[in-house]
Write a protein that holds these residues in place. Structure first.
Motif, PDB file in Angstrom:
ATOM      1  N   ARG A  93      -8.058   3.926 -13.990  1.00  0.00           N
ATOM      2  CA  ARG A  93      -8.678   4.968 -13.165  1.00  0.00           C
ATOM      3  C   ARG A  93      -8.807   4.518 -11.707  1.00  0.00           C
ATOM      4  NH1 ARG A  93     -11.412   5.399 -18.002  1.00  0.00           N
ATOM      5  NH2 ARG A  93     -13.220   4.179 -17.307  1.00  0.00           N
ATOM      6  N   THR A  94      -9.188   3.275 -11.497  1.00  0.00           N
ATOM      7  CA  THR A  94      -9.327   2.755 -10.136  1.00  0.00           C
ATOM      8  C   THR A  94      -7.984   2.761  -9.412  1.00  0.00           C
ATOM      9  OG1 THR A  94     -11.228   1.395 -10.729  1.00  0.00           O
ATOM     10  CG2 THR A  94      -9.984   0.730  -8.771  1.00  0.00           C
ATOM     11  N   MET A  95      -6.939   2.260 -10.067  1.00  0.00           N
ATOM     12  CA  MET A  95      -5.615   2.208  -9.418  1.00  0.00           C
ATOM     13  C   MET A  95      -5.066   3.601  -9.171  1.00  0.00           C
ATOM     14  SD  MET A  95      -3.845  -1.160 -11.157  1.00  0.00           S
ATOM     15  CE  MET A  95      -4.319  -0.786 -12.845  1.00  0.00           C
ATOM     16  N   THR A  96      -5.320   4.526 -10.082  1.00  0.00           N
ATOM     17  CA  THR A  96      -4.899   5.912  -9.885  1.00  0.00           C
ATOM     18  C   THR A  96      -5.579   6.482  -8.641  1.00  0.00           C
ATOM     19  OG1 THR A  96      -4.532   6.206 -12.256  1.00  0.00           O
ATOM     20  CG2 THR A  96      -4.808   8.208 -10.956  1.00  0.00           C
ATOM     21  N   GLY A  97      -6.848   6.171  -8.476  1.00  0.00           N
ATOM     22  CA  GLY A  97      -7.580   6.616  -7.283  1.00  0.00           C
ATOM     23  C   GLY A  97      -7.005   6.041  -6.002  1.00  0.00           C
ATOM     24  N   TRP A  98      -6.615   4.765  -6.053  1.00  0.00           N
ATOM     25  CA  TRP A  98      -5.991   4.170  -4.864  1.00  0.00           C
ATOM     26  C   TRP A  98      -4.726   4.922  -4.491  1.00  0.00           C
ATOM     27  CZ3 TRP A  98      -6.044  -1.497  -7.013  1.00  0.00           C
ATOM     28  CH2 TRP A  98      -7.348  -2.013  -6.945  1.00  0.00           C
ATOM     29  N   LEU A  99      -3.863   5.150  -5.473  1.00  0.00           N
ATOM     30  CA  LEU A  99      -2.595   5.832  -5.187  1.00  0.00           C
ATOM     31  C   LEU A  99      -2.845   7.226  -4.618  1.00  0.00           C
ATOM     32  CD1 LEU A  99      -0.439   4.714  -8.240  1.00  0.00           C
ATOM     33  CD2 LEU A  99      -0.228   3.938  -5.868  1.00  0.00           C
ATOM     34  N   GLU A 100      -3.808   7.939  -5.182  1.00  0.00           N
ATOM     35  CA  GLU A 100      -4.136   9.273  -4.663  1.00  0.00           C
ATOM     36  C   GLU A 100      -4.605   9.184  -3.220  1.00  0.00           C
ATOM     37  OE1 GLU A 100      -7.024  10.896  -7.368  1.00  0.00           O
ATOM     38  OE2 GLU A 100      -5.551  11.120  -8.977  1.00  0.00           O
ATOM     39  N   SER A 101      -5.485   8.223  -2.923  1.00  0.00           N
ATOM     40  CA  SER A 101      -6.006   8.108  -1.557  1.00  0.00           C
ATOM     41  C   SER A 101      -4.922   7.660  -0.574  1.00  0.00           C
ATOM     42  CB  SER A 101      -7.207   7.154  -1.515  1.00  0.00           C
ATOM     43  OG  SER A 101      -6.809   5.813  -1.696  1.00  0.00           O
ATOM     44  N   TRP A 102      -3.919   6.953  -1.067  1.00  0.00           N
ATOM     45  CA  TRP A 102      -2.827   6.509  -0.215  1.00  0.00           C
ATOM     46  C   TRP A 102      -1.706   7.549  -0.099  1.00  0.00           C
ATOM     47  CZ3 TRP A 102      -2.353   1.290  -3.280  1.00  0.00           C
ATOM     48  CH2 TRP A 102      -3.449   0.463  -2.956  1.00  0.00           C
ATOM     49  N   GLY A 103      -1.802   8.630  -0.869  1.00  0.00           N
ATOM     50  CA  GLY A 103      -0.751   9.650  -0.854  1.00  0.00           C
ATOM     51  C   GLY A 103       0.528   9.186  -1.524  1.00  0.00           C
ATOM     52  N   GLU A 104       0.397   8.305  -2.501  1.00  0.00           N
ATOM     53  CA  GLU A 104       1.551   7.745  -3.213  1.00  0.00           C
ATOM     54  C   GLU A 104       1.626   8.296  -4.634  1.00  0.00           C
ATOM     55  OE1 GLU A 104       3.845   5.840  -1.954  1.00  0.00           O
ATOM     56  OE2 GLU A 104       2.921   5.187  -0.080  1.00  0.00           O
ATOM     57  N   PRO A 105       2.840   8.485  -5.159  1.00  0.00           N
ATOM     58  CA  PRO A 105       2.966   8.981  -6.532  1.00  0.00           C
ATOM     59  C   PRO A 105       2.563   7.909  -7.540  1.00  0.00           C
ATOM     60  CG  PRO A 105       5.124   8.395  -5.683  1.00  0.00           C
ATOM     61  CD  PRO A 105       4.142   8.248  -4.530  1.00  0.00           C
ATOM     62  N   GLU A 106       2.021   8.354  -8.646  1.00  0.00           N
ATOM     63  CA  GLU A 106       1.606   7.406  -9.682  1.00  0.00           C
ATOM     64  C   GLU A 106       2.793   6.805 -10.419  1.00  0.00           C
ATOM     65  OE1 GLU A 106      -0.591   7.729 -13.904  1.00  0.00           O
ATOM     66  OE2 GLU A 106      -1.637   8.672 -12.246  1.00  0.00           O
ATOM     67  N   ALA A 107       3.803   7.589 -10.650  1.00  0.00           N
ATOM     68  CA  ALA A 107       4.900   7.162 -11.518  1.00  0.00           C
ATOM     69  C   ALA A 107       6.063   6.541 -10.761  1.00  0.00           C
ATOM     70  CB  ALA A 107       5.390   8.343 -12.339  1.00  0.00           C
ATOM     71  N   GLY A 108       5.797   5.872  -9.674  1.00  0.00           N
ATOM     72  CA  GLY A 108       6.866   5.300  -8.869  1.00  0.00           C
ATOM     73  C   GLY A 108       7.768   4.339  -9.609  1.00  0.00           C
ATOM     74  N   HIS A 109       7.204   3.539 -10.509  1.00  0.00           N
ATOM     75  CA  HIS A 109       8.016   2.547 -11.210  1.00  0.00           C
ATOM     76  C   HIS A 109       8.025   2.770 -12.723  1.00  0.00           C
ATOM     77  CE1 HIS A 109       8.781   0.188  -7.595  1.00  0.00           C
ATOM     78  NE2 HIS A 109       7.563   0.529  -7.250  1.00  0.00           N
ATOM     79  N   ALA A 110       7.091   3.516 -13.229  1.00  0.00           N
ATOM     80  CA  ALA A 110       7.031   3.978 -14.621  1.00  0.00           C
ATOM     81  C   ALA A 110       7.467   2.968 -15.670  1.00  0.00           C
ATOM     82  CB  ALA A 110       7.844   5.264 -14.759  1.00  0.00           C
TER      83      ALA A 110
END
Length: 190
Positions: A93-110
């Motif tokens: 949840r924390t890392m997902t929040g970082w990506l959202e705040s940075w405007g980055e997609p979550e599934a970049g490397h999947a």
């Protein structure tokens, strides 16, 4: 006019920026809640890659841990699995929040090219086991999985720029190395 706009826009901008990041930027040591001390700190490409890779990596560990609830024969394996899921869920949840705040997609490397990721065949095999056979396979796979996470976390510690991500990486190294030692001991006792 410029001075008037500056006195109106700058506080509004500061309030808006402080609202970004939310609880998703909390350091690992803060229990994954509350505001981040480094919410405004810069992040770099390593930080983004760390979060994008660690999220699916952690999700697979949680999936493996959830299997133990009904398949493990050993209470020690079930207890360890609960600890793993309890630690990694909030980190996701924390890392997902970082990506959202940075405007980055979550599934970049999947999950591609990550050390310690189990294949679909390995996960299917694990799902089909129970009792002592499950315990052994779970421990062997989770050791490999944790070793991969430690490698990724060390990369973040060395090259990351976002203080909270580096702090989480340090916590991952400490926690998962301790769990690896515990799992090796459980394997020896089997």
């Amino acid at each position: 006019m410029k001075r008037v706009l500056g006195t109106i826009l700058l506080p509004a901008l500061a309030i808006g920026l402080s609202a970004c990041g939310g609880d998703g930027g909390a350091p690992a040591s803060a229990g994954h809640s509350g505001r981040s001390a480094s919410a405004g700190a810069a992040h770099n490409a390593q930080d983004v890659m760390f979060a994008q890779m660690m999220i699916p990596h952690h999700r697979q560990a949680v999936e493996m841990a959830e299997l133990a609830a009904t398949r493990a024969g050993s209470p020690e394996v079930r207890e360890l699995a609960v600890q793993i899921a309890k630690a990694q869920g909030p980190e996701i949840r924390t890392m997902t929040g970082w990506l959202e705040s940075w405007g980055e997609p979550e599934a970049g490397h999947a999950g591609h090219g990550m050390d310690g990721m189990m294949s679909g065949e390995q996960m299917t095999e694990l799902e089909g086991l129970s009792g002592a056979a499950f315990d052994r396979a779970f421990l062997e796979m989770m050791i490999e999985h944790h070793e991969g996470a430690v490698t990724m976390a060390r990369d973040e510690q060395a090259r990351g720029g976002f203080p909270d991500a580096k702090a989480m990486a340090g916590a991952i190294v400490r926690t998962q190395r301790a769990e690896i030692a515990k799992m090796r001991k459980l394997l020896e006792e089997m």
